[in-house]
Design a protein around this motif. Structure first.
Motif, PDB file in Angstrom:
ATOM      1  N   TYR A   1       0.824  -1.200   0.000  1.00 54.24           N
ATOM      2  CA  TYR A   1       0.000   0.000   0.000  1.00 54.24           C
ATOM      3  C   TYR A   1       0.864   1.257   0.000  1.00 54.24           C
ATOM      4  O   TYR A   1       0.694   2.145  -0.830  1.00 54.24           O
ATOM      5  CB  TYR A   1      -0.926  -0.015   1.212  1.00 54.24           C
TER       6      TYR A   1
ATOM      7  N   HIS B   1       1.410   3.943  -2.858  1.00 53.88           N
ATOM      8  CA  HIS B   1       1.008   5.289  -2.481  1.00 53.88           C
ATOM      9  C   HIS B   1       2.134   6.286  -2.758  1.00 53.88           C
ATOM     10  O   HIS B   1       1.936   7.339  -3.364  1.00 53.88           O
ATOM     11  CB  HIS B   1       0.655   5.268  -0.998  1.00 53.88           C
ATOM     12  N   ASP B   2       3.343   5.917  -2.305  1.00 51.96           N
ATOM     13  CA  ASP B   2       4.462   6.844  -2.465  1.00 51.96           C
ATOM     14  C   ASP B   2       4.879   6.996  -3.930  1.00 51.96           C
ATOM     15  O   ASP B   2       5.399   8.027  -4.324  1.00 51.96           O
ATOM     16  CB  ASP B   2       5.663   6.370  -1.639  1.00 51.96           C
TER      17      ASP B   2
ATOM     18  N   ARG C   1       2.882   7.168  -6.336  1.00 50.82           N
ATOM     19  CA  ARG C   1       1.910   8.019  -7.023  1.00 50.82           C
ATOM     20  C   ARG C   1       2.374   9.472  -7.137  1.00 50.82           C
ATOM     21  O   ARG C   1       2.136  10.123  -8.149  1.00 50.82           O
ATOM     22  CB  ARG C   1       0.572   7.984  -6.275  1.00 50.82           C
ATOM     23  N   ALA C   2       3.038   9.973  -6.061  1.00 47.01           N
ATOM     24  CA  ALA C   2       3.389  11.399  -6.052  1.00 47.01           C
ATOM     25  C   ALA C   2       4.322  11.782  -7.206  1.00 47.01           C
ATOM     26  O   ALA C   2       3.980  12.671  -7.995  1.00 47.01           O
ATOM     27  CB  ALA C   2       3.983  11.770  -4.703  1.00 47.01           C
TER      28      ALA C   2
ATOM     29  N   LEU D   1       4.816  10.253  -9.892  1.00 50.43           N
ATOM     30  CA  LEU D   1       4.112   9.979 -11.136  1.00 50.43           C
ATOM     31  C   LEU D   1       3.159  11.127 -11.467  1.00 50.43           C
ATOM     32  O   LEU D   1       3.029  11.543 -12.616  1.00 50.43           O
ATOM     33  CB  LEU D   1       3.333   8.665 -10.993  1.00 50.43           C
ATOM     34  N   ARG D   2       2.514  11.620 -10.413  1.00 55.22           N
ATOM     35  CA  ARG D   2       1.589  12.733 -10.592  1.00 55.22           C
ATOM     36  C   ARG D   2       2.342  13.949 -11.136  1.00 55.22           C
ATOM     37  O   ARG D   2       1.877  14.630 -12.053  1.00 55.22           O
ATOM     38  CB  ARG D   2       0.963  13.068  -9.245  1.00 55.22           C
ATOM     39  N   HIS D   3       3.520  14.168 -10.585  1.00 55.64           N
ATOM     40  CA  HIS D   3       4.319  15.305 -11.058  1.00 55.64           C
ATOM     41  C   HIS D   3       4.718  15.113 -12.513  1.00 55.64           C
ATOM     42  O   HIS D   3       4.588  16.011 -13.338  1.00 55.64           O
ATOM     43  CB  HIS D   3       5.562  15.482 -10.187  1.00 55.64           C
TER      44      HIS D   3
ATOM     45  N   HIS E   1       3.285  13.381 -14.798  1.00 54.59           N
ATOM     46  CA  HIS E   1       2.139  13.542 -15.672  1.00 54.59           C
ATOM     47  C   HIS E   1       1.721  15.012 -15.766  1.00 54.59           C
ATOM     48  O   HIS E   1       1.409  15.524 -16.839  1.00 54.59           O
ATOM     49  CB  HIS E   1       0.977  12.686 -15.165  1.00 54.59           C
ATOM     50  N   GLY E   2       1.774  15.662 -14.597  1.00 52.69           N
ATOM     51  CA  GLY E   2       1.360  17.066 -14.562  1.00 52.69           C
ATOM     52  C   GLY E   2       2.244  17.950 -15.420  1.00 52.69           C
ATOM     53  O   GLY E   2       1.756  18.742 -16.226  1.00 52.69           O
ATOM     54  N   PHE E   3       3.550  17.759 -15.269  1.00 51.83           N
ATOM     55  CA  PHE E   3       4.455  18.619 -16.033  1.00 51.83           C
ATOM     56  C   PHE E   3       4.392  18.301 -17.518  1.00 51.83           C
ATOM     57  O   PHE E   3       4.434  19.205 -18.358  1.00 51.83           O
ATOM     58  CB  PHE E   3       5.887  18.485 -15.499  1.00 51.83           C
TER      59      PHE E   3
ATOM     60  N   GLN F   1      -0.152   7.642 -17.381  1.00 48.39           N
ATOM     61  CA  GLN F   1      -1.552   7.339 -17.051  1.00 48.39           C
ATOM     62  C   GLN F   1      -1.721   5.858 -16.748  1.00 48.39           C
ATOM     63  O   GLN F   1      -2.367   5.470 -15.781  1.00 48.39           O
ATOM     64  CB  GLN F   1      -2.443   7.695 -18.238  1.00 48.39           C
TER      65      GLN F   1
ATOM     66  N   GLY G   1      -0.324   4.996 -13.495  1.00 45.83           N
ATOM     67  CA  GLY G   1      -1.263   5.438 -12.453  1.00 45.83           C
ATOM     68  C   GLY G   1      -2.371   4.417 -12.245  1.00 45.83           C
ATOM     69  O   GLY G   1      -2.719   4.080 -11.111  1.00 45.83           O
TER      70      GLY G   1
ATOM     71  N   ASP H   1      -3.167   2.296  -8.909  1.00 41.21           N
ATOM     72  CA  ASP H   1      -4.506   2.303  -8.305  1.00 41.21           C
ATOM     73  C   ASP H   1      -5.018   0.880  -8.118  1.00 41.21           C
ATOM     74  O   ASP H   1      -5.574   0.542  -7.074  1.00 41.21           O
ATOM     75  CB  ASP H   1      -5.481   3.086  -9.182  1.00 41.21           C
TER      76      ASP H   1
ATOM     77  N   ARG I   1      -5.659  -3.550  -0.687  1.00 37.23           N
ATOM     78  CA  ARG I   1      -6.627  -3.146   0.330  1.00 37.23           C
ATOM     79  C   ARG I   1      -7.621  -4.278   0.618  1.00 37.23           C
ATOM     80  O   ARG I   1      -8.107  -4.426   1.730  1.00 37.23           O
ATOM     81  CB  ARG I   1      -7.390  -1.916  -0.153  1.00 37.23           C
TER      82      ARG I   1
END
Lengths: 154, 460
Positions: B230, B234-235, B237-238, B240-242, B244-246, B274, B277, B281, B288
């Protein structure tokens, strides 16, 4: 479009900060974004202490709080805001990387107005921030002194 | 460890059985020998009785003879004859009784001689009485030899009686000794048996304890692993989010400045992040599953299916999907997890029939052979699969189709199997390439069913 006076954004991650700022400014939602790099700084700002002792008196129109932050975490800041009669009406949106764990329940118990999971897909996140911004912008003129208990926003 | 444990328990069990067999044999043998000894005691008593009777008869013949000598009465002569006859019988009885004892045999030989002498003396005197009358007969009584034969008889009988009494004492002592031995060995064997039982029980208890500890450790390790998965997901994701965002901002703001190849590469970065991600998920929701506590309530499968079909409306509205939904029972389970299972299976059916002109998806239930379970199937006429891979389908991130053909991460069926197994059921699949697939799962029936929840047997 209505604009929020200014919002306080507390996040320790530089990249997240930049992305959130970009998303907010892209939609031209905010006049000003005040950045706090951890929970302690956010508290200093809210209570006009330390570096923020001389800031104007007005409270932020919205507080975006990352949950995981060094020194003082988002939950502690949230609790302080919701316990303080002068601050409790300020809407607080919690930002987190996860929709799981005990955090969600804890946030709502402490009186968070919304809880947003930062999606991996940046466009989704940008949309979420935009929705939140719009929602609180529309409620901007709401009476003060009352605790706002909006259930939606994310 | 389990092998060693089994050996110990089996050995303990065998030893216990052996010990109890020994106890049983000792008891039996002891009873047997006791019985034998008791018979010997009875035997000795009969010898003693016979000897006493024999002496009595000898004394009586002597008295009859004396009376005859005095009176010359024929009546006494007859009594004498009868007693002599009895004396012979008793002698033979004693001979039979002591046949096993050489010492007594020898004494009996002496007794025989003494009796013969006694009888000869008496016969002689009675003959004198008959021939020469009373005085001569009385006179012959005074001769010593007649007396000594009776005394010899008396002495020999008492010697033999003394010998029998000695034997009786010996035998009684023997019985007592063997009884004591039996008691001691029974106590010993019982203690030994008890000892083995206690030690076997101790081994079993210790093993059970260590298994309990191992189980606790396993549960803890499992939870730790779940927590690790988990937090790792979770860690991850951060950043990866950056990423994808940039990349997204790059696409939005610098789109015009990039040439076609650059735009294509950027597109690939976005798609990959994506996809990652999505994988994270899926991993999160799968890990979980192992940690969630789940509820067990009544779930109306028909409602669940209807809701799922509703949810999939956006994907099916532009296609002709023929739904064949049969009567569905009420089952017992966690509503949101059951919903997840049904969603995953129906979404799969929708996905894999995408290339069919007339897609048909059938959902129904069958009575399960296992008591208390209900089998639900979702059948489609889609892409299907080769049966040899049927089991692989349910493994995490295991796919039978390339991502270009059918998108997906390969977590859906793994979740199905995990949820179903946590409910005590099973999940399996049948299929044929290009013909379609049938996915089945079994879940517990709702027990307080009042009969309204009809379950129809469905033929294919």
């Amino acid at each position: 479009m209505d604009k929020l006076e200014y919002i306080l954004l507390a996040d320790d991650n530089e990249n997240d900060l930049e992305l959130t700022q970009r998303a907010l400014s892209q939609h031209k939602l905010v006049n000003e974004i005040v950045i706090a790099r951890d929970g302690a700084e956010a508290m200093d700002f809210l209570y006009r202490r330390g570096a923020f002792a001389s800031r104007p008196e007005a409270n932020p129109a919205l507080v975006l709080l990352d949950i995981k932050m060094p020194k003082v975490d988002g939950l502690e800041v949230l609790e302080a805001i919701k316990k303080d009669p002068r601050l409790q009406h300020v809407p607080v949106v919690m930002l987190t990387s996860s929709r799981l764990g005990p955090d969600v329940d804890e946030c709502y118990r402490l009186g968070a107005n919304a809880y947003v999971v930062k999606p991996v897909d940046f466009m989704q996140f940008a949309d979420a921030v935009k929705t939140i911004g719009k929602f609180w912008a529309m409620l901007n003129e709401a009476p003060t002194g009352n605790v706002r208990t909006a259930g939606a926003g994310s | 460890m389990p092998v060693e444990f089994r050996t110990k328990v089996v050995t303990g069990g065998i030893l216990a059985v052996v010990i109890f067999a020994v106890i049983a044999s000792i008891s039996y043998l002891s009873m047997e020998s006791n019985d034998r000894e008791r018979r010997w005691v009875v035997h000795t008593h009969s010898v003693l009785e016979e000897l006493a009777g024999l002496l009595d008869s000898a004394v009586r013949t002597e008295s009859e003879q004396r009376r005859f000598l005095w009176t010359g009465d024929e009546h006494y002569l007859a009594a004498y004859g009868a007693d002599q006859k009895r004396l012979k019988e008793q002698f033979n009885d004693v001979r039979t009784l002591i046949a096993d004892n050489p010492v007594q045999q020898r004494s009996l030989d002496h007794l025989q001689i003494a009796l013969q002498e006694l009888t000869a003396g008496m016969d002689q005197r009675m003959a004198i009485r008959k021939e020469r009358g009373e005085p001569a007969a009385i006179d012959s009584l005074g001769q010593k030899q007649g007396w000594s034969a009776l005394d010899d008889t008396r002495n020999l009988v008492s010697t033999m009686q003394a010998e029998e009494l000695r034997l009786l004492r010996d035998r009684t002592a023997q019985v007592e000794r063997s009884l004591t031995e039996t008691k001691v060995s029974l106590i010993f064997a019982n203690l030994l048996g008890l000892l083995f039982m206690i030690s076997t029980a101790t081994i079993v208890r210790r093993e059970m304890n260590s298994r309990q500890i191992a189980e606790k450790k396993l549960v803890a390790a499992n939870q730790e692993l779940g927590a690790f998965t988990y937090s790792a997901a979770h860690d991850l994701r951060a950043p990866l989010r950056h990423l994808h965002g940039f990349a997204n901002f790059l696409q939005q703001s610098w789109h015009a400045k990039l040439d076609e190849d650059g735009r294509r590469l950027l597109d690939k970065i976005l798609k990959s992040s994506q996809q990652m991600g999505q994988l994270l998920d899926d991993l999160l929701s799968f890990s979980r599953l192992g940690q969630l506590e789940f509820r067990r309530t009544r779930v109306n499968l028909r409602d669940v299916v209807d809701r799922v079909i509703q949810e999939l409306q956006p994907e099916t509205q532009d296609r002709g999907v023929k739904w064949e939904i049969e009567d569905l029972p009420e089952i017992e389970g966690d509503p949101s997890l059951v919903h997840q299972v049904v969603l995953n299976l129906i979404a799969n059916a929708v996905k894999y029939t995408r290339k069919r002109e007339s897609a048909c998806i059938a959902i129904g239930a069958q009575q399960n052979s296992e008591v208390g379970l209900v089998t639900v199937f979702v059948r489609d006429n889609g892409a299907g699969f080769e049966m040899q891979y049927a089991n692989k389908l349910f493994n995490v991130f295991q796919r039978l189709h390339r991502a270009e053909e059918f998108e997906g991460t390969g977590i859906g069926l793994a979740i199905v199997r995990r949820v179903v197994e946590r409910h005590g059921g099973k999940a399996w699949a049948e299929g044929e390439l290009d013909k379609g697939a049938t996915f089945c799962f079994s879940l517990p029936k709702w027990r307080q069913s009042d009969g309204q929840a009809r379950v129809h047997s469905v033929g294919r």
